[in-house]
Structure formats: structure tokens, C-alpha cells
Write a protein that holds these residues in place. Structure first.
Motif, mmCIF file in Angstrom:
data_model
loop_
_atom_site.group_PDB
_atom_site.id
_atom_site.type_symbol
_atom_site.label_atom_id
_atom_site.label_comp_id
_atom_site.label_asym_id
_atom_site.label_seq_id
_atom_site.Cartn_x
_atom_site.Cartn_y
_atom_site.Cartn_z
ATOM 1 N N ASP A 189 1.594 -23.118 88.119
ATOM 2 C CA ASP A 189 2.349 -22.926 86.891
ATOM 3 C C ASP A 189 3.818 -22.799 87.220
ATOM 4 O OD1 ASP A 189 2.774 -22.592 84.235
ATOM 5 O OD2 ASP A 189 1.804 -20.649 84.083
ATOM 6 N N ARG A 190 4.645 -23.168 86.276
ATOM 7 C CA ARG A 190 6.080 -23.062 86.466
ATOM 8 C C ARG A 190 6.674 -22.497 85.190
ATOM 9 N NH1 ARG A 190 10.102 -28.172 87.476
ATOM 10 N NH2 ARG A 190 11.946 -27.165 86.666
ATOM 11 N N THR A 191 7.511 -21.482 85.331
ATOM 12 C CA THR A 191 8.161 -20.921 84.157
ATOM 13 C C THR A 191 9.280 -21.854 83.722
ATOM 14 O OG1 THR A 191 9.666 -19.626 85.512
ATOM 15 C CG2 THR A 191 7.633 -18.545 84.816
ATOM 16 N N ARG A 238 9.754 -24.723 96.091
ATOM 17 C CA ARG A 238 9.117 -25.776 96.890
ATOM 18 C C ARG A 238 7.633 -25.463 96.998
ATOM 19 N NH1 ARG A 238 11.085 -29.636 100.439
ATOM 20 N NH2 ARG A 238 9.626 -30.177 102.079
ATOM 21 N N TRP A 239 6.812 -26.061 96.130
ATOM 22 C CA TRP A 239 5.405 -25.733 96.037
ATOM 23 C C TRP A 239 4.523 -26.625 96.892
ATOM 24 C CZ3 TRP A 239 4.686 -25.028 90.087
ATOM 25 C CH2 TRP A 239 5.447 -23.946 89.676
ATOM 26 N N PRO A 244 8.176 -34.651 94.926
ATOM 27 C CA PRO A 244 9.101 -35.671 94.436
ATOM 28 C C PRO A 244 10.177 -35.026 93.555
ATOM 29 C CG PRO A 244 6.988 -35.824 93.310
ATOM 30 C CD PRO A 244 6.833 -34.793 94.382
ATOM 31 N N GLU A 245 11.198 -35.769 93.294
ATOM 32 C CA GLU A 245 12.341 -35.259 92.527
ATOM 33 C C GLU A 245 11.920 -34.660 91.177
ATOM 34 O OE1 GLU A 245 16.763 -35.349 91.862
ATOM 35 O OE2 GLU A 245 15.708 -36.130 93.584
ATOM 36 N N ASP A 246 10.975 -35.300 90.489
ATOM 37 C CA ASP A 246 10.589 -34.833 89.162
ATOM 38 C C ASP A 246 9.283 -34.026 89.165
ATOM 39 O OD1 ASP A 246 8.811 -36.863 89.695
ATOM 40 O OD2 ASP A 246 9.036 -37.851 87.763
ATOM 41 N N TYR A 247 8.937 -33.411 90.300
ATOM 42 C CA TYR A 247 7.687 -32.658 90.435
ATOM 43 C C TYR A 247 7.615 -31.517 89.417
ATOM 44 C CZ TYR A 247 3.955 -30.030 92.725
ATOM 45 O OH TYR A 247 2.801 -29.371 92.990
#
Length: 176
Positions: free
Chosen positions: A41-43, A76-77, A82-85
Motif C-alpha cells: 500500500d502507498r499513502t 523503494r519497495w 520503474p519510474e511510475d511504480y
């Protein structure tokens, strides 16, 4: 006092050679297999959202008490993201208040293109519309704020507002 001065003067400012740590290619160093069923998950607003609290919130939402373990990772997961990860996510949107004379696929496409890249429009102009909205799936850029409305100027020079309802996105912040 003289001893302290001598000690300070004898300190070296030369940095020792920094040898990188090499992670061994052994199973005990890799968490991929253990986390194969994990959700990442990413906030959307990390400066204001506390990642540590997210696992507690998820336990309540998913009703999986004592089975959720959260790990707050850095940006950095993955080894080489990639740039748009994790920058885009598919989202269904309901569009409301489209003027009846402009209830066309072209109008719907352009109104949704404001939000993100159109992936699917659940609209058939040949069938009756029983809902007061049109469903559209978009590829949403999570770095952009969630738009809830858009002013629309019609060819008649009238102005109306089209409303966007993002499905399964909760607690939208309209300030930032």
C-alpha cells in the motif's frame, strides 16, 4: 584543557573507505517467498498520513484482527522499481449531472479524460439508461488530487457542474 586540545588536533578528517554491504543470495535474506500473499500500500499524502497507523486501520476494515502485520517501508519497495511504480491505479468513477443533450460517448470520454486515462466506459447509447450516472474505469494518477467536480461551459454558454464519485476511495482530502 591541553589534553583535550591535543586529542582534537589528532582527530583525522580523512574518511575511511566505505565498502558497500553485499546482501548474500540466500533464502534467509530474501522475504519474497514469505510475503507472496502480501498487499503493498502507498499513502497518497505521506507527509500527513501515518503509515504506522495504517495496519491498525486495515485490521478493522478487513476484520482480520491479529492477522495483519504492517511494515512501513521506504519509497523503494522493490529492487528496481520503474519510474511510475504504484503511481497509477485502476478506479471506477461515477459521473453525474451530464447535461441530457450532451449524454454521448464523446462527451463522457472527454469529461473522464480530465481525471485520468480512460480504460473502459460502461455506457451503451443504444440501451436505456436507468441510473443517473455513467460508470467509467480510469487509470488514475495517485500523485494528483481527487477531483470531485468540474465546471462545464456548454455551447449554449450555460454553465453546469459535472460530479465525479470515485468508488472505493475513502477519506478524500479536498485541501491538498
Amino acid at each position: 584543557m591541553a589534553n583535550i586540545d591535543k586529542a582534537i588536533m589528532s582527530l583525522s578528517l580523512d574518511e575511511e573507505e566505505d565498502v558497500p554491504f553485499v546482501v548474500p543470495n540466500l533464502p534467509k535474506y530474501c522475504s519474497c517467498e514469505k510475503n507472496v500473499m502480501s498487499i503493498m500500500d502507498r499513502t497518497l499524502n505521506p507527509e500527513c498520513q501515518n503509515m504506522a497507523d495504517l495496519s491498525w486501520i486495515c485490521q478493522g476494515k478487513w476484520q482480520v484482527y491479529n492477522r495483519v502485520r504492517g511494515v512501513a517501508l521506504s519509497n523503494r519497495w522493490v529492487e528496481r522499481p520503474p519510474e511510475d511504480y504504484l503511481k497509477f491505479m485502476p478506479v471506477w468513477i461515477q459521473i453525474r449531472n451530464i447535461p441530457v443533450n450532451y449524454y454521448t460517448e464523446a462527451s463522457i470520454y472527454d469529461l473522464v479524460d480530465i481525471i485520468g486515462k480512460v480504460e473502459e466506459i460502461a455506457f451503451d447509447p443504444e440501451k436505456p439508461q436507468s441510473k443517473d450516472y455513467v460508470r467509467v474505469k480510469v487509470k488514475f494518477d495517485v500523485s494528483k488530487p481527487v477531483r470531485i467536480s468540474k465546471a462545464v461551459i456548454l455551447p449554449t454558454e450555460e454553465t453546469t457542474t459535472v460530479w465525479y464519485d470515485f468508488k472505493r476511495i475513502q477519506k478524500c482530502c479536498y485541501n491538498c
